[in-house]
Motif scaffolding. Structure first.
Motif, PDB file in Angstrom:
ATOM      1  N   HIS A   1     -12.181  33.291 -29.702  1.00 30.80           N
ATOM      2  CA  HIS A   1     -13.343  32.599 -29.156  1.00 30.80           C
ATOM      3  C   HIS A   1     -14.157  31.996 -30.291  1.00 30.80           C
TER       4      HIS A   1
ATOM      5  N   VAL B   1      -3.932  37.342  -4.620  1.00 32.69           N
ATOM      6  CA  VAL B   1      -4.760  38.529  -4.393  1.00 32.69           C
ATOM      7  C   VAL B   1      -5.232  38.484  -2.945  1.00 32.69           C
TER       8      VAL B   1
ATOM      9  N   PHE C   1      -4.139  31.989  -6.284  1.00 30.53           N
ATOM     10  CA  PHE C   1      -5.040  31.388  -7.265  1.00 30.53           C
ATOM     11  C   PHE C   1      -4.189  30.802  -8.392  1.00 30.53           C
TER      12      PHE C   1
ATOM     13  N   PHE D   1      -1.675  33.736  -9.242  1.00 30.10           N
ATOM     14  CA  PHE D   1      -1.911  35.131  -8.863  1.00 30.10           C
ATOM     15  C   PHE D   1      -2.242  35.153  -7.385  1.00 30.10           C
TER      16      PHE D   1
ATOM     17  N   ALA E   1      -3.920  30.023 -11.789  1.00 29.94           N
ATOM     18  CA  ALA E   1      -4.654  30.318 -13.020  1.00 29.94           C
ATOM     19  C   ALA E   1      -4.318  29.281 -14.093  1.00 29.94           C
TER      20      ALA E   1
ATOM     21  N   HIS F   1     -12.773  28.636 -22.879  1.00 29.65           N
ATOM     22  CA  HIS F   1     -13.785  29.516 -22.297  1.00 29.65           C
ATOM     23  C   HIS F   1     -13.142  30.697 -21.593  1.00 29.65           C
ATOM     24  N   SER F   2     -13.960  31.705 -21.382  1.00 28.57           N
ATOM     25  CA  SER F   2     -13.516  32.920 -20.718  1.00 28.57           C
ATOM     26  C   SER F   2     -12.859  32.599 -19.372  1.00 28.57           C
ATOM     27  N   GLY F   3     -11.722  33.187 -19.119  1.00 28.67           N
ATOM     28  CA  GLY F   3     -11.064  33.029 -17.832  1.00 28.67           C
ATOM     29  C   GLY F   3     -10.132  31.829 -17.734  1.00 28.67           C
ATOM     30  N   CYS F   4      -9.922  31.099 -18.853  1.00 32.45           N
ATOM     31  CA  CYS F   4      -9.073  29.907 -18.773  1.00 32.45           C
ATOM     32  C   CYS F   4      -7.585  30.226 -18.891  1.00 32.45           C
ATOM     33  N   GLY F   5      -7.255  31.486 -19.064  1.00 34.18           N
ATOM     34  CA  GLY F   5      -5.837  31.827 -19.030  1.00 34.18           C
ATOM     35  C   GLY F   5      -5.193  32.087 -20.380  1.00 34.18           C
ATOM     36  N   LYS F   6      -6.009  32.303 -21.398  1.00 34.49           N
ATOM     37  CA  LYS F   6      -5.460  32.533 -22.747  1.00 34.49           C
ATOM     38  C   LYS F   6      -4.598  33.807 -22.785  1.00 34.49           C
ATOM     39  N   SER F   7      -5.175  34.899 -22.276  1.00 36.05           N
ATOM     40  CA  SER F   7      -4.409  36.165 -22.304  1.00 36.05           C
ATOM     41  C   SER F   7      -3.187  36.072 -21.403  1.00 36.05           C
ATOM     42  N   THR F   8      -3.336  35.365 -20.301  1.00 40.26           N
ATOM     43  CA  THR F   8      -2.197  35.190 -19.404  1.00 40.26           C
ATOM     44  C   THR F   8      -1.047  34.512 -20.150  1.00 40.26           C
TER      45      THR F   8
HETATM   46  N1  LIG Z   1      -3.420  40.281 -12.635  1.00 38.02           N
HETATM   47  C1  LIG Z   1      -4.263  39.339 -12.195  1.00 38.02           C
HETATM   48  N2  LIG Z   1      -4.508  39.206 -10.871  1.00 38.02           N
HETATM   49  C2  LIG Z   1      -5.335  38.238 -10.419  1.00 38.02           C
HETATM   50  N3  LIG Z   1      -5.956  37.345 -11.200  1.00 38.02           N
HETATM   51  C3  LIG Z   1      -5.755  37.432 -12.523  1.00 38.02           C
HETATM   52  C4  LIG Z   1      -4.897  38.439 -13.093  1.00 38.02           C
HETATM   53  N4  LIG Z   1      -4.885  38.259 -14.449  1.00 38.02           N
HETATM   54  C5  LIG Z   1      -5.702  37.231 -14.692  1.00 38.02           C
HETATM   55  N5  LIG Z   1      -6.223  36.710 -13.553  1.00 38.02           N
HETATM   56  C6  LIG Z   1      -7.115  35.552 -13.453  1.00 38.02           C
HETATM   57  O1  LIG Z   1      -6.522  34.472 -14.156  1.00 38.02           O
HETATM   58  C7  LIG Z   1      -7.494  33.756 -14.906  1.00 38.02           C
HETATM   59  C8  LIG Z   1      -7.133  33.781 -16.373  1.00 38.02           C
HETATM   60  O2  LIG Z   1      -7.313  35.087 -16.916  1.00 38.02           O
HETATM   61  P1  LIG Z   1      -7.099  35.430 -18.450  1.00 38.02           P
HETATM   62  O3  LIG Z   1      -7.397  36.859 -18.655  1.00 38.02           O
HETATM   63  O4  LIG Z   1      -5.782  34.942 -18.871  1.00 38.02           O
HETATM   64  O5  LIG Z   1      -8.223  34.536 -19.139  1.00 38.02           O
HETATM   65  P2  LIG Z   1      -8.727  34.503 -20.646  1.00 38.02           P
HETATM   66  O6  LIG Z   1      -8.846  33.065 -20.997  1.00 38.02           O
HETATM   67  O7  LIG Z   1      -7.858  35.330 -21.501  1.00 38.02           O
HETATM   68  O8  LIG Z   1     -10.165  35.159 -20.512  1.00 38.02           O
HETATM   69  P3  LIG Z   1     -11.076  35.931 -21.588  1.00 38.02           P
HETATM   70  O9  LIG Z   1     -11.374  34.949 -22.655  1.00 38.02           O
HETATM   71  O10 LIG Z   1     -12.288  36.313 -20.793  1.00 38.02           O
HETATM   72  O11 LIG Z   1     -10.283  37.101 -22.048  1.00 38.02           O
HETATM   73  C9  LIG Z   1      -8.839  34.416 -14.596  1.00 38.02           C
HETATM   74  O12 LIG Z   1      -9.464  33.691 -13.570  1.00 38.02           O
HETATM   75  C10 LIG Z   1      -8.461  35.795 -14.132  1.00 38.02           C
HETATM   76  O13 LIG Z   1      -9.414  36.300 -13.220  1.00 38.02           O
END
Ligand SMILES: Nc1ncnc2c1ncn2[C@@H]1O[C@H](COP(=O)(O)OP(=O)(O)OP(=O)(O)O)[C@@H](O)[C@H]1O
Length: 265
Positions: free
Chosen positions: A198, A17, A22, A15, A24, A43-50
């Protein structure tokens, strides 16, 4: 050589920004067979939703690609239905109409109106919501709304069902009921599922494999645990089953020992 039904090949996501890049997610390689239930935990922020959004075609990966049933995924499609944590039902439509809308979109040309009607009801029945077909989302509980969302997703006959913390916003009892429904449906339809969670117990109870992600930046798959427990699985029988307890401990050790979040360690 046979290819897996769904494969993520060298998937990476950057990403940018405000001019800063960054990393991810990097180097994610995963093959999923048809009918497999795979959870992604980390853990939160590790990229699962991505990752889920990349498989859904909602996000284009920076590197690598996703292949489903021999076709590269480039855009969203009804062959990959998504269920989000908070239901995304249209508030002005009833449960029936929310599902029917998806059915009409996918099967408008191939099924007659009466077939589409029957198919809509069939899918609401699968999630045990046939008693509330005429209720609008604001008249339904959180668990019921998720059930309708799942019916809508299933009604598209997706090749893969993608679920992003589908039970995350529900109380423990409702969550347990819905997990049981999803297990029952998956056994019946042999659905291929990717679910983000989670919840360690949820992951072990539902999954054939649990994909454990390392922390970001540059998050990737740390380990994949195969959950070799016979189905159907009953939560009560499993709670003191030695294998279940062992799987649970493996995931907990991964999350809280080997890959503890620095701020939590
Ligand atoms: N559109 C975006 N622009 C910039 N950074 C992003 C974007 N989408 C996600 N990120 C970053 O990428 C990383 C992974 O995000 P993601 O939402 O996939 O994590 P996650 O594991 O699903 O988190 P959670 O469990 O909190 O939902 C995070 O550091 C997030 O800040």
């Amino acid at each position: 050589m046979t290819h897996p039904y769904l494969s993520l090949e060298n998937v990476g996501m950057d990403f940018t920004v405000a001019g800063r890049t960054f990393h991810a997610v990097t180097d994610v390689n995963l093959g999923i067979d048809r009918g497999q239930f795979v959870s992604i935990i980390g853990h939160s922020g590790c990229g699962k939703s991505t990752l889920l959004n990349i498989v859904a075609g909602l996000t284009r990966c920076t590197t690598g690609g996703v292949i489903l049933d021999g076709q590269e995924v480039n855009s969203p499609g009804p062959d990959r239905a998504v269920v989000f944590q908070n239901h995304s039902l249209l508030p002005w439509l009833t449960a029936y109409q929310n599902v029917r809308l998806a059915v009409d979109k996918v099967f408008g040309a191939s099924k007659s109106a009466s077939e589409r009607h029957d198919w809509t009801l069939h899918n609401l029945r699968l999630v045990h919501m046939d008693h509330a077909v005429d209720k609008r989302p604001d008249e339904l509980s959180g668990g019921m709304k998720q059930r309708v969302g799942i019916a809508r997703a299933l009604s598209m006959e997706p090749k893969v069902l993608l679920m992003d913390e589908p039970f995350g916003a529900l109380d423990a009892l409702t969550r347990a009921h819905l997990q049981d429904t999803v297990m029952e449906i998956q056994a019946r339809l042999n659905s291929t599922v990717i679910m983000i969670t989670h919840d360690v117990d949820e992951a072990v109870l539902l999954s054939d494999r649990i994909v454990m992600m390392t922390n970001g930046p540059s998050a990737t798959i740390g380990e994949v645990l195969t959950v070799d427990l016979p189905r159907p699985r009953r939560r009560l029988d499993l709670s003191d089953d030695a294998r279940y307890v062992g799987y649970r401990a493996s995931v907990l050790r991964f999350l809280y020992e080997r890959h503890a979040k620095p701020e939590a360690a």
